[in-house]
Design an enzyme around this catalytic site. Structure first.
Site, PDB file in Angstrom:
ATOM      1  N   PRO A 171       3.969  -6.744  -3.418  1.00 36.06           N
ATOM      2  CA  PRO A 171       3.412  -5.456  -3.879  1.00 36.06           C
ATOM      3  C   PRO A 171       4.412  -4.517  -4.553  1.00 36.06           C
ATOM      4  O   PRO A 171       4.760  -3.476  -4.004  1.00 36.06           O
ATOM      5  CB  PRO A 171       2.859  -4.854  -2.592  1.00 36.06           C
ATOM      6  CG  PRO A 171       3.739  -5.404  -1.519  1.00 36.06           C
ATOM      7  CD  PRO A 171       4.133  -6.789  -1.961  1.00 36.06           C
ATOM      8  N   CYS A 172       4.824  -4.856  -5.778  1.00 40.81           N
ATOM      9  CA  CYS A 172       5.732  -3.962  -6.492  1.00 40.81           C
ATOM     10  C   CYS A 172       5.003  -2.698  -6.953  1.00 40.81           C
ATOM     11  O   CYS A 172       5.644  -1.724  -7.347  1.00 40.81           O
ATOM     12  CB  CYS A 172       6.374  -4.689  -7.679  1.00 40.81           C
ATOM     13  SG  CYS A 172       5.201  -5.343  -8.860  1.00 40.81           S
ATOM     14  N   HIS A 173       3.658  -2.712  -6.870  1.00 35.33           N
ATOM     15  CA  HIS A 173       2.916  -1.496  -7.246  1.00 35.33           C
ATOM     16  C   HIS A 173       3.116  -0.381  -6.215  1.00 35.33           C
ATOM     17  O   HIS A 173       2.735   0.759  -6.459  1.00 35.33           O
ATOM     18  CB  HIS A 173       1.419  -1.804  -7.413  1.00 35.33           C
ATOM     19  CG  HIS A 173       0.773  -2.381  -6.183  1.00 35.33           C
ATOM     20  ND1 HIS A 173       0.827  -3.725  -5.870  1.00 35.33           N
ATOM     21  CD2 HIS A 173       0.070  -1.806  -5.171  1.00 35.33           C
ATOM     22  CE1 HIS A 173       0.165  -3.954  -4.733  1.00 35.33           C
ATOM     23  NE2 HIS A 173      -0.290  -2.803  -4.288  1.00 35.33           N
TER      24      HIS A 173
END
Lengths: 202, 166
Positions: A171-173
């Site tokens: 989850p780089c968001h």
């Protein structure tokens, strides 16, 4: 004199497309059983557009947004992982189901095996930390740099996120600027907003 | 070859299937197609990037067709009448092709003519490429393809399907 025999020889026979679909599926199964395939892939529809999912024998190796150009992503997998690439098979069915559950708010994390070979060194360290940021919360690029053991490598964290081979799943968001603004996203800022909204609403 | 193998299947799968049908008939064509693409998949990374993929696949298909035909001959049991290879199998109704007459006529061609028609007219390979696969000179390959088509015009056309077409 008629040219019809020649013409007919080069035309698609009826039922040919169906036959090819069956033969193609059998080819993927046989090739997978013999480990003759480097990568299999499939496309899934999602609220953030069509997603390309690609896997090796070890696990999911790539998730790509439409904006990344799926053909180019496949070409690049051909160079980086191997060109024996086929569409289909059942390797990606579990991830497709988990993504479906994620987008409908029924799932907060992913349990499928991952193949992280496309990330190395510090970028890999960053990705491993990203997976520890809980669903629905966020961290700043600076906080991720600290957690990854290199407090001054804020920009490197940014580029690790920008080159994340497994967006959504890793989850780089969930990484924002320290002032709370979005920063960047390889799937486009709208997609980042949408994923964060989904996680806050659930 | 660095390009994804899937592209080769998408671009050439249908033509290779037609070639296999022309060479072996519809029933054994499926096996030859599968063996061709499995073998091509294994060798794909070693194929030079500038290779002619269609010619390469047809060359593999030719070898596989020879294997399939040999295996068929080995397992053949003498029967009173030659089975009609274009008859649809009950478990594969999609093989009941409406243009089965044409493939019957192709199957009846002498081997060299059948191969040259398959590789030149069905696969679209130039005569020198065809000659490289079947042996002999490009001129002989050209002549065999022309003779094959002439024969198809007389046998298949007189079946009534296209004989009125001028």
């Amino acid at each position: 004199m008629s040219d019809n025999p020649i013409q007919l020889l080069t035309e698609a026979a009826s039922g040919e497309a169906e036959r090819l679909t069956v033969l193609h599926a059998a080819l993927v199964d046989r090739a997978s059983a013999e480990s003759a395939v480097d990568v299999t892939y499939r496309l899934v529809d999602s609220p953030v557009g069509s997603l390309l999912l690609a896997a090796t024998e070890l696990g999911v190796v790539r998730v790509a947004f439409e904006i990344e150009d799926h053909d180019r992503v496949l070409e690049s997998l051909g160079s980086s992982v191997g060109s024996r690439i086929l569409r289909g098979g059942d390797r990606l069915d579990p991830l497709a189901r988990e993504l479906d559950d994620y987008f409908t708010g029924r799932r907060q994390g992913f349990d499928v095996p991952l193949d992280l070979r496309l990330a190395r060194g510090f970028r890999l360290t960053v990705l491993r930390h990203l997976s520890e940021i809980p669903y629905g919360s966020t961290e700043s690029y600076g906080e991720v740099a600290v957690a990854s053991g290199s407090p001054r490598a804020v920009r490197a964290v940014g580029s690790a996120c920008a080159t994340n081979p497994l967006p959504i799943v890793v989850p780089c968001h969930r990484v924002l600027r320290s002032d709370g603004s979005l920063g960047g996203y390889l799937g486009g800022l709208q997609t980042k907003e949408r994923l964060l909204a989904l996680e806050h609403a659930a | 070859m660095k390009r994804p193998f899937e592209q080769a299947v998408t671009e050439h799968g249908a033509v290779v299937l037609r070639v296999c049908r022309a060479v072996l008939g519809p029933i054994e064509a499926d096996d030859a197609w599968s063996e061709t693409f499995l073998s091509a998949l294994r060798a794909w990374p070693d194929l030079p990037d500038d290779a002619n993929v269609r010619a390469w696949l047809v060359t593999i298909a030719h070898r596989k067709a020879v294997d399939v035909a040999r295996a068929g001959a080995r397992h053949a049991v003498p029967v009173a009448a030659v089975p009609d290879t274009t008859a649809p199998r009950v478990d594969q109704p999609e093989e009941a092709l409406p243009d089965g007459d044409l493939w019957t006529a192709v199957a009846a061609l002498p081997e060299k003519q059948r191969l040259c028609v398959a590789y030149h007219h069905v696969a679209g390979l130039p005569h020198p490429e065809v000659a490289r696969i079947v042996g002999g000179t490009p001129a002989a390959a050209r002549r065999a393809a022309a003779d094959g088509i002439a024969r198809l015009r007389s046998t298949y056309a007189t079946d009534g399907r296209v004989s009125t077409h001028v």
